[in-house]
Scaffold this active site. Structure first.
Site, PDB file in Angstrom:
ATOM      1  N   HIS A  65       0.820  -1.210   0.000  1.00 45.45           N
ATOM      2  CA  HIS A  65       0.000   0.000   0.000  1.00 45.45           C
ATOM      3  C   HIS A  65       0.857   1.265   0.000  1.00 45.45           C
ATOM      4  O   HIS A  65       2.053   1.232   0.319  1.00 45.45           O
ATOM      5  CB  HIS A  65      -0.933   0.012   1.222  1.00 45.45           C
ATOM      6  CG  HIS A  65      -0.242   0.426   2.493  1.00 45.45           C
ATOM      7  ND1 HIS A  65      -0.110   1.747   2.877  1.00 45.45           N
ATOM      8  CD2 HIS A  65       0.363  -0.308   3.465  1.00 45.45           C
ATOM      9  CE1 HIS A  65       0.534   1.816   4.019  1.00 45.45           C
ATOM     10  NE2 HIS A  65       0.840   0.581   4.401  1.00 45.45           N
ATOM     11  N   CYS A  66       0.231   2.365  -0.360  1.00 45.60           N
ATOM     12  CA  CYS A  66       0.811   3.694  -0.184  1.00 45.60           C
ATOM     13  C   CYS A  66      -0.324   4.566   0.314  1.00 45.60           C
ATOM     14  O   CYS A  66      -1.131   4.112   1.118  1.00 45.60           O
ATOM     15  CB  CYS A  66       1.468   4.205  -1.470  1.00 45.60           C
ATOM     16  SG  CYS A  66       0.431   4.136  -2.944  1.00 45.60           S
TER      17      CYS A  66
END
Length: 305
Positions: free
Chosen positions: A237-238
């Protein structure tokens, strides 16, 4: 705004496409907040609804710019038509977790990992950056905060990364944070102390000038080992699950699954509307050139990490 002098229309349209994806991601996040705030305070819901209306207005402005760029350069391809249509298409609310975890949606047509034949790779040439950008012109909505883009490999945003209960329900075993650090998504191993997960952080900026390529092989090696572990399920994820995290997943598919950059993009975008920034896309292109050359020398066999 008409086409700016010194900026080619391809670059302008690719930028507009990414802006569209980002704006729609913002809308989706706001819709999620509206769901959370519903029944609490009408004032807060009204504020969030106003934010959505503001984004819709900005999307209309981008559509006008797309029309002007197309008209000024006499473009009439179906790609531009799809881009313009998508700008004003309705954005669905987040999928409920009950539906997300159902068997028919959890693995939406995910293909079993397989290697390309040496023949197909021998005919492959890495496209120019402009051609790769064209692949991203048609925005694809991100349906939900998380999507499975490869067997047991998920791309998500900051909301799913911070939702301990949902991570537990999904049986996530490994988390790769591509936006780690004090000024980004500052979770870290301590944040997940109540989960049986392994954490890997990459302090990256979503900036075309940032060199994310130095993390390609280490992150790919980590993801490979995680997927090979018992019941391994990996979340990468970011902040929005569009650029940084997507770039690391694309690099993994290229390095560990013997995919070309073009096939990796098609695979991931078949499940989530990712759009690496121009700098990351250029770095992936360099990786593609390197891997293609090495595989040809190796006779098309997958490379060892």
């Amino acid at each position: 705004m008409a086409a700016k002098a010194g900026i080619d229309p391809d670059t302008q349209l690719a930028t507009m496409a990414k802006i569209t994806v980002l704006m729609k991601g913002m809308k989706e996040a706001i819709f999620g907040k509206i769901e959370e705030e519903a029944g609490k305070t009408n004032k807060r819901v009204d504020q969030l609804t106003a934010e959505v209306a503001k984004i819709d207005k900005q999307l209309k402005s981008v559509k006008i710019e797309v029309d002007q760029v197309q008209n000024s350069h006499h473009y009439s391809t179906q790609t531009y038509v799809r881009l313009k249509d998508n700008l004003l298409s309705p954005l669905p609310f987040r999928m409920s977790w009950a539906s997300l975890n159902s068997d028919d949606l959890q693995r939406p047509g995910i293909r079993t990992p397989s290697s390309h034949s040496s023949h197909s790779q021998s005919c492959y040439e890495t496209p120019e950056l402009r051609e790769l950008q064209r692949m991203l012109w048609t925005p694809i909505p991100c349906d939900g905060n998380i999507n499975e883009v490869w067997p047991n490999l998920y791309i998500g945003d900051l909301y799913i990364a911070r939702d301990i209960e949902q991570l537990r329900q999904m049986c996530i075993t490994h988390i790769v944070n591509a936006a780690a650090g004090r000024f980004h998504i500052d979770t870290g191993a301590k944040f997940y102390k109540d989960l049986v997960v392994d954490y890997y952080g990459v302090e990256a900026d979503d900036d075309p000038k940032f060199d994310l390529s130095i993390y390609f092989h280490p992150a790919a090696k980590y993801i490979r080992a995680a997927l090979n572990s018992p019941r391994g399920k990996v979340l990468v994820h970011c902040a929005m699950g569009i650029s940084r995290s997507a770039t690391l997943v694309l690099a993994f598919l290229m390095i560990c699954e013997n995919k070309t950059l073009v096939d990796a993009l098609k695979t991931v975008r078949g499940h989530r509307g990712v759009c690496p920034n121009s700098g990351f896309l250029s770095q992936l292109r360099d990786l593609d050139i390197q891997l293609t050359s090495e595989r040809r020398r190796a006779g098309g066999e997958p490379l060892e990490l």
